[in-house]
Motif scaffolding. Structure first.
Motif, mmCIF file in Angstrom:
data_model
loop_
_atom_site.group_PDB
_atom_site.id
_atom_site.type_symbol
_atom_site.label_atom_id
_atom_site.label_comp_id
_atom_site.label_asym_id
_atom_site.label_seq_id
_atom_site.Cartn_x
_atom_site.Cartn_y
_atom_site.Cartn_z
ATOM 1 N N GLU A 146 0.824 -1.205 0.000
ATOM 2 C CA GLU A 146 0.000 0.000 0.000
ATOM 3 C C GLU A 146 0.859 1.255 0.000
ATOM 4 O OE1 GLU A 146 -3.549 1.603 2.818
ATOM 5 O OE2 GLU A 146 -1.525 1.592 3.671
ATOM 6 N N SER A 147 1.904 1.264 0.840
ATOM 7 C CA SER A 147 2.777 2.436 0.939
ATOM 8 C C SER A 147 4.085 2.026 1.611
ATOM 9 C CB SER A 147 2.102 3.562 1.727
ATOM 10 O OG SER A 147 1.929 3.175 3.087
ATOM 11 N N PHE A 148 5.051 2.940 1.577
ATOM 12 C CA PHE A 148 6.320 2.671 2.256
ATOM 13 C C PHE A 148 7.009 3.994 2.562
ATOM 14 C CE2 PHE A 148 6.966 2.423 -2.309
ATOM 15 C CZ PHE A 148 8.030 3.286 -2.523
ATOM 16 N N ASN A 149 7.871 3.965 3.553
ATOM 17 C CA ASN A 149 8.681 5.132 3.898
ATOM 18 C C ASN A 149 10.029 5.041 3.208
ATOM 19 O OD1 ASN A 149 7.097 6.760 5.452
ATOM 20 N ND2 ASN A 149 7.700 5.868 7.417
ATOM 21 N N VAL A 150 10.610 6.206 2.924
ATOM 22 C CA VAL A 150 11.919 6.268 2.286
ATOM 23 C C VAL A 150 12.871 7.053 3.180
ATOM 24 C CG1 VAL A 150 13.210 6.938 0.235
ATOM 25 C CG2 VAL A 150 10.819 6.255 0.026
ATOM 26 N N ALA A 151 14.048 6.482 3.428
ATOM 27 C CA ALA A 151 15.116 7.217 4.111
ATOM 28 C C ALA A 151 15.810 8.084 3.069
ATOM 29 C CB ALA A 151 16.097 6.245 4.757
ATOM 30 N N SER A 152 15.505 9.383 3.092
ATOM 31 C CA SER A 152 15.987 10.251 2.026
ATOM 32 C C SER A 152 15.879 11.704 2.436
ATOM 33 C CB SER A 152 15.164 10.016 0.753
ATOM 34 O OG SER A 152 15.521 10.923 -0.259
ATOM 35 N N THR A 153 16.712 12.536 1.833
ATOM 36 C CA THR A 153 16.597 13.980 1.993
ATOM 37 C C THR A 153 15.896 14.598 0.793
ATOM 38 O OG1 THR A 153 18.786 14.320 1.004
ATOM 39 C CG2 THR A 153 18.676 14.118 3.418
ATOM 40 N N ALA A 154 15.536 13.775 -0.192
ATOM 41 C CA ALA A 154 14.867 14.272 -1.393
ATOM 42 C C ALA A 154 13.413 14.593 -1.098
ATOM 43 C CB ALA A 154 14.965 13.237 -2.511
ATOM 44 N N ALA A 155 12.857 15.525 -1.866
ATOM 45 C CA ALA A 155 11.435 15.850 -1.797
ATOM 46 C C ALA A 155 10.713 15.107 -2.911
ATOM 47 C CB ALA A 155 11.223 17.354 -1.934
ATOM 48 N N PHE A 156 9.665 14.386 -2.561
ATOM 49 C CA PHE A 156 8.934 13.594 -3.544
ATOM 50 C C PHE A 156 7.636 14.292 -3.928
ATOM 51 C CE2 PHE A 156 11.598 10.625 -1.211
ATOM 52 C CZ PHE A 156 12.225 9.956 -2.247
ATOM 53 N N CYS A 157 7.098 13.889 -5.076
ATOM 54 C CA CYS A 157 5.936 14.558 -5.648
ATOM 55 C C CYS A 157 5.015 13.522 -6.283
ATOM 56 C CB CYS A 157 6.407 15.571 -6.686
ATOM 57 S SG CYS A 157 5.103 16.483 -7.531
ATOM 58 N N ASN A 158 3.727 13.789 -6.264
ATOM 59 C CA ASN A 158 2.784 12.927 -6.981
ATOM 60 C C ASN A 158 3.201 12.842 -8.446
ATOM 61 O OD1 ASN A 158 1.456 13.104 -4.555
ATOM 62 N ND2 ASN A 158 -0.304 14.254 -5.332
ATOM 63 N N GLY A 159 3.270 11.633 -8.977
ATOM 64 C CA GLY A 159 3.649 11.448 -10.367
ATOM 65 C C GLY A 159 5.108 11.133 -10.583
ATOM 66 N N ASP A 160 5.937 11.163 -9.542
ATOM 67 C CA ASP A 160 7.347 10.798 -9.689
ATOM 68 C C ASP A 160 7.480 9.374 -10.220
ATOM 69 O OD1 ASP A 160 8.425 13.178 -8.885
ATOM 70 O OD2 ASP A 160 9.011 12.521 -6.885
ATOM 71 N N GLY A 161 8.498 9.162 -11.038
ATOM 72 C CA GLY A 161 8.822 7.818 -11.509
ATOM 73 C C GLY A 161 10.025 7.293 -10.752
ATOM 74 N N LEU A 162 9.862 6.175 -10.056
ATOM 75 C CA LEU A 162 10.943 5.571 -9.283
ATOM 76 C C LEU A 162 11.251 4.189 -9.836
ATOM 77 C CD1 LEU A 162 9.872 6.477 -5.613
ATOM 78 C CD2 LEU A 162 11.280 7.801 -7.190
ATOM 79 N N CYS A 163 12.424 3.680 -9.514
ATOM 80 C CA CYS A 163 12.797 2.343 -9.946
ATOM 81 C C CYS A 163 13.802 1.741 -8.971
ATOM 82 C CB CYS A 163 13.342 2.338 -11.368
ATOM 83 S SG CYS A 163 14.750 3.427 -11.645
ATOM 84 N N TYR A 164 13.975 0.431 -9.090
ATOM 85 C CA TYR A 164 14.921 -0.296 -8.229
ATOM 86 C C TYR A 164 15.323 -1.584 -8.930
ATOM 87 C CZ TYR A 164 10.859 -3.215 -7.125
ATOM 88 O OH TYR A 164 9.765 -4.048 -7.229
ATOM 89 N N TYR A 165 16.422 -2.168 -8.474
ATOM 90 C CA TYR A 165 16.852 -3.464 -8.980
ATOM 91 C C TYR A 165 16.345 -4.558 -8.051
ATOM 92 C CZ TYR A 165 20.121 -1.210 -12.217
ATOM 93 O OH TYR A 165 20.669 -0.459 -13.230
ATOM 94 N N ASN A 166 15.726 -5.596 -8.648
ATOM 95 C CA ASN A 166 15.323 -6.736 -7.825
ATOM 96 C C ASN A 166 16.488 -7.704 -7.665
ATOM 97 O OD1 ASN A 166 15.497 -8.221 -10.204
ATOM 98 N ND2 ASN A 166 13.276 -8.398 -10.485
ATOM 99 N N GLU A 167 16.244 -8.842 -7.046
ATOM 100 C CA GLU A 167 17.324 -9.786 -6.759
ATOM 101 C C GLU A 167 17.957 -10.347 -8.028
ATOM 102 O OE1 GLU A 167 15.640 -12.710 -4.204
ATOM 103 O OE2 GLU A 167 15.769 -11.447 -2.403
#
Length: 598
Positions: free
Chosen positions: A347-368
């Motif tokens: 549903e949601s998650f917290n991010v350890a970051s100093t960045a400011a996020f915005c509705n519509g941001d595109g994020l990505c990550y590497y899986n295993e």
């Protein structure tokens, strides 16, 4: 003093105007046909509009006619070049050397060869594979004013070419996507998919996933992007490139959208301005007008596959991202606590970051499996993010990257720059004449004269004179420096007369044609080019690359022991049903790698 040119790409009129407004000294754009990006052609009408907007800033417009041509297309291309000359284009980039002999035979018909009013230059496209002083010298002798050098050259190699052929303008790429093969001699797309890169239809064979095997058929790697180079970024090397002899700094991206053009052009323009301020007696910008931005330019916020300086400072590792050819973006933090719905989805998650996020941001990550997984942020509440959809393999501790900064893109979607030419004015008042001189950033002088019958003012007029002459709104000019000289005491000059005087001076500037030098006489020579749709028989090199997979993996024979795998190595497309294998040939004497059709 040496003029430095920032050359920006334009896929259309909107991108071209944005490039100019954000600091480009020149723009290159595709012709209606015969450009090396077949999907980025433009009408003559739009190109003419772009020329008119550009020339008021002394910005130049270059048009690409840089594909290999079929025989029946040569007359069409020659006619097209004539049309481009007529509408005010400053240069054309060509690849097919047969055009030279046809242009030579049509001198009487083609203005660029003879007419004094023409300013059209010939530029040798990077597709002509320009790596040596000998090649550059030959192109000069054929009538080319400028040569676009191969991306693979080091700064020292550029310097050597300039020292040997100093009378040719050298254009170098400084930013954007890199082709793994030397430009102009890549035939992989044509062979595999029937789409010729030399016809503007590259299918990006090098961005695909490959399986790597040794001579015994053992699989070394699976589904890795072995040929997908990171993107070029020479932002920190501009001073070294200028010192080496480069005069034009080219941003790749004729298929890129307007936000990319705005941001990257602004970033490099600011860097060139800083260089000119550092050496004011050595360098100046090639065009006029300086920009103010509503945003802070940042190349990391536009599409990129991570950055490399490639061979600028010699051979190095880390030239490819084996895991993906896509834009990963900026690292923005790590996942902390995850909240799930009853069905187990995130549903949601917290991010350890100093960045400011915005509705519509595109994020990505590497899986295993080191696969790049992307998702959109549906809602951002501080550092708590609610994704639109995201896989259940997202875990606490996962590193997140942002490859679409919605706030930044929104800012760039609005008017984001203003470009103004700083002028100085001198008004001389005599008993029977008003004489206004306007001097621009390149010390060009434009004058207007009006008859005047002296009248003495009843109250001070200087403030009104300055106010009227500096009413430059709606024009590309700004003036904060006016000198008033008068042979008579306290002249009264009506505001309407001052406005007319100002208008005439501005017209003198905007009516000036772009300055161009007459081309060298075009001589008739030919360069052998590979046949289109030719016979692929035998062990044919589909690619010739300075990039070397052996070196990338740490097994260069100059620095280490031999590879642990039996050669020759072969690659095959991971997702292809055909599974055709291509041999990798390492030409260590030339420090090159070839992809060979078996």
């Amino acid at each position: 003093m040496k003029s430095l040119e920032l050359l920006a790409p334009a896929k259309n009129l909107e991108c071209g105007i944005s490039a100019i407004d954000h600091g480009a000294d020149a723009v290159y754009i595709g012709a209606p046909k015969f450009g090396a990006r077949a999907a980025a052609g433009n009408s003559l009408e739009d190109i003419e509009k772009l020329c008119k907007h550009a020339h008021q800033f002394d910005v130049r417009i270059f048009v690409t006619v840089n594909t290999l041509l079929h025989d029946d297309e040569i007359p069409v291309a020659v006619s097209l070049i004539q049309d481009l000359d007529r509408i005010g284009v400053d240069a054309v980039l060509i690849q097919d050397m047969r055009l030279i002999s046809h242009l030579s035979s049509l001198r009487s018909a083609l203005p660029l060869c003879t007419a004094k009013t023409s300013h059209l230059s010939l530029h040798a496209s990077t597709q002509t594979d320009n790596r040596t002083a000998e090649k550059v010298r030959m192109l000069r002798d054929m009538g080319f004013k400028r040569v676009v050098l191969a991306r693979e050259l080091s700064i020292n190699e550029i310097r050597q070419i300039h020292e040997e052929v100093p009378d040719v303008e050298l254009e170098v790429f400084v930013h954007g996507a890199l082709c793994v093969s030397y430009s102009g001699i890549c035939y992989a797309s044509e062979y595999c998919f029937g789409r010729s890169a030399n016809r503007g239809e590259c299918a990006q064979f090098c961005r695909m996933a490959f399986d790597l095997k040794d001579a015994d058929g053992n699989t070394i790697m699976e589904r890795k992007h072995l040929l997908s180079l990171k993107d070029f970024a020479q932002l920190n090397n501009l001073e070294h490139l200028a010192d080496a002899g480069a005069v034009s700094f080219k941003i790749e991206g004729r298929l890129k959208d307007v936000d990319y053009v705005k941001n990257v052009t602004a970033a490099y323009s600011e860097a060139l301005n800083a260089l000119c301020r550092k050496y004011p007696d050595r360098y100046r910008r090639a065009s006029m007008g300086r920009c103010t931005y509503t945003f802070k330019p940042d190349i990391h916020k536009s599409f990129n596959r991570d950055f490399t300086t490639y061979f600028a400072n010699g051979r190095q590792q880390g030239l490819v991202n084996l895991d993906t050819p896509k834009a990963v973006g900026e690292q923005v933090g790590t996942v902390k606590e995850i909240r799930r719905r009853r069905d187990g989805s995130i549903e949601s998650f917290n991010v350890a970051s100093t960045a400011a996020f915005c509705n519509g941001d595109g994020l990505c990550y590497y899986n295993e499996k080191r696969e790049l997984i992307g998702f959109r942020v549906n809602r951002a509440e501080g550092n708590r993010l609610f994704p639109l959809r995201v896989g259940n393999d997202l875990k606490p501790g996962t590193t997140l990257y942002r490859n679409h900064d919605q706030a930044f893109i929104t800012l760039l979607s609005k008017p984001s720059s203003e470009r103004k030419i700083v002028v100085k004015m001198t008004l001389h008042v005599s008993e029977h004449e008003l004489h206004l001189t306007m001097t621009d950033e390149h010390n060009n002088r434009y004058e207007s004269l009006l008859p005047y019958e002296y009248q003495q003012a009843q109250k001070p007029q200087e403030d009104n004179i300055r106010k009227q002459l500096t009413k430059l709104g709606g024009t590309p000019y700004v003036c904060n420096d006016i000198t008033i000289e008068s042979d008579v005491e306290a002249p009264f000059i009506p505001s309407s007369v001052l406005a007319e005087l100002r208008r005439k001076a501005l017209l003198c500037h905007t009516d000036i044609s772009p300055k161009g030098e007459k081309e060298n006489a075009i001589t008739s020579k030919t360069i052998n080019t590979p046949p289109l749709g030719g016979d692929w028989g035998g062990a044919f090199p589909l690619m010739t690359c300075r990039y070397c997979l052996r070196h990338e993996l740490g097994y260069c024979t100059k620095y280490s022991a031999s590879m642990p795998w039996k050669e020759p190595l072969t690659i095959s497309l991971s997702d292809s049903e055909k599974k055709e294998e291509f041999r990798m040939r390492f030409n260590c004497a030339k420090c090159q790698m070839e992809i060979i059709r078996q």
